[in-house]
Design a protein around this motif. Structure first.
Motif, short mmCIF file in Angstrom:
data_model
loop_
_atom_site.label_atom_id
_atom_site.label_comp_id
_atom_site.label_asym_id
_atom_site.label_seq_id
_atom_site.Cartn_x
_atom_site.Cartn_y
_atom_site.Cartn_z
N ASN A 83 0.84 -1.19 0.00
CA ASN A 83 0.00 0.00 0.00
C ASN A 83 0.88 1.25 0.00
O ASN A 83 1.82 1.36 0.78
N SER A 84 0.57 2.20 -0.87
CA SER A 84 1.38 3.41 -0.97
C SER A 84 1.39 4.22 0.32
O SER A 84 2.31 5.00 0.57
N SER A 85 0.37 4.03 1.14
CA SER A 85 0.29 4.77 2.40
C SER A 85 0.94 4.02 3.56
O SER A 85 0.93 4.50 4.70
N ASN A 89 6.57 3.06 3.11
CA ASN A 89 6.58 3.86 1.89
C ASN A 89 6.50 5.35 2.14
O ASN A 89 6.74 6.15 1.24
N THR A 90 6.13 5.73 3.36
CA THR A 90 5.99 7.15 3.66
C THR A 90 7.18 7.70 4.43
O THR A 90 7.37 8.92 4.47
#
Length: 265
Positions: A83-85, A89-90
């Motif tokens: 998941n990009s979130s 990834n954050t």
């Protein structure tokens, strides 16, 4: 030996140096424990509870200084990478992203640690880190050069430079930027580095080597290097390779550097 000559001796014989490092008692003992036990770990919780395994893996991904942050790393692993979130990834840390990708329990479940590819990858990374650490005890500049060689080609953003203290140190040193620039706002630092660095050059072996050579010569000069280091610095500053690297400086700036930094005039 200069920083550059030591670095080249290792970089040009990487497999041999890693093999010697792997056989050292401390590395061999820790690696054997990892190989014997990592396959038995089937969850994030089990992984976090075995501090020896966790610390080995963190060290392998250049996160040894963060082994205390178990709560954060557990959240990173539980969030996975699909998941990009997801936290991995954050967070602006490529090493954390690589760690979470390797130990992707969220995406791969229990079989995550049964992969021979995973084991080989982690062991190779750990051995490389041990090699860098050993060299750093003799010359921190060599450790930084080896680290940069391993990680710089994977950079996708200038923010990645700012997020990695080792890479930032190499870049600041090579470009003659004061460490005090780190006290400026992130946006100011981003604009400054963006105007001076082309990340694509780090993916070109020849240009990457030129940049590391420039760092090594400047590092030796900053730390009391000899005339050979100064001469090497001048040759790397003034790009005579014909490669068209963005790291070369024009003649007028070279003369300025000679006059103000080396006292030639």
């Amino acid at each position: 030996m200069t920083t550059l000559s030591t670095y080249l001796q290792i970089a040009n014989n990487q497999a041999q140096w890693q093999a010697m490092t792997a056989k050292s008692p401390e590395v061999a003992t820790q690696t054997q424990y990892f190989k014997d036990h990592i396959g038995k770990v089937t969850s994030v919780d089990a992984f976090m509870k075995d501090s020896r395994l966790f610390n080995y893996a963190m060290t392998a991904f250049s996160l040894g200084s963060m082994t205390y942050a178990k709560g954060l790393m557990q959240k990173v692993l539980e969030g996975g990478v699909s998941n990009s979130s997801a936290l991995a990834n954050t967070i602006s840390n490529a090493n954390i992203k690589a760690f979470a990708t390797a130990f992707d329990f969220a995406g791969n479940g229990e079989p995550t640690t049964s992969s021979a590819t995973l084991v080989d990858n982690v062991v190779s990374r750990y051995t490389e880190q041990a090699l860098e650490t050993n060299q750093g005890q003799q010359n921190p500049g060599v450790q930084l050069a080896l680290y940069f060689r391993q990680h710089a080609p994977a950079l996708t953003s200038v923010y990645g430079i700012l997020a990695d203290r080792n890479i930032l140190t190499v870049v600041q040193t090579a470009l003659g930027l004061s460490p005090l620039t780190s006290s400026q706002s992130i946006d100011t630092q981003y604009r400054l580095l963006s105007s001076k660095v082309n990340l694509d050059d780090f993916k070109d072996p020849a240009k990457l080597q030129q940049f590391i050579s420039r760092f090594a010569a400047q590092y030796d000069y900053n730390n009391g290097g000899d005339a050979n280091s100064q001469s090497s610095l001048l040759s790397t500053l003034f790009d005579t390779s014909g490669s068209g690297s963005s790291f070369g400086l024009d003649a007028s700036l070279l003369l300025s550097v000679q006059g103000t930094k080396f006292g030639y005039f």
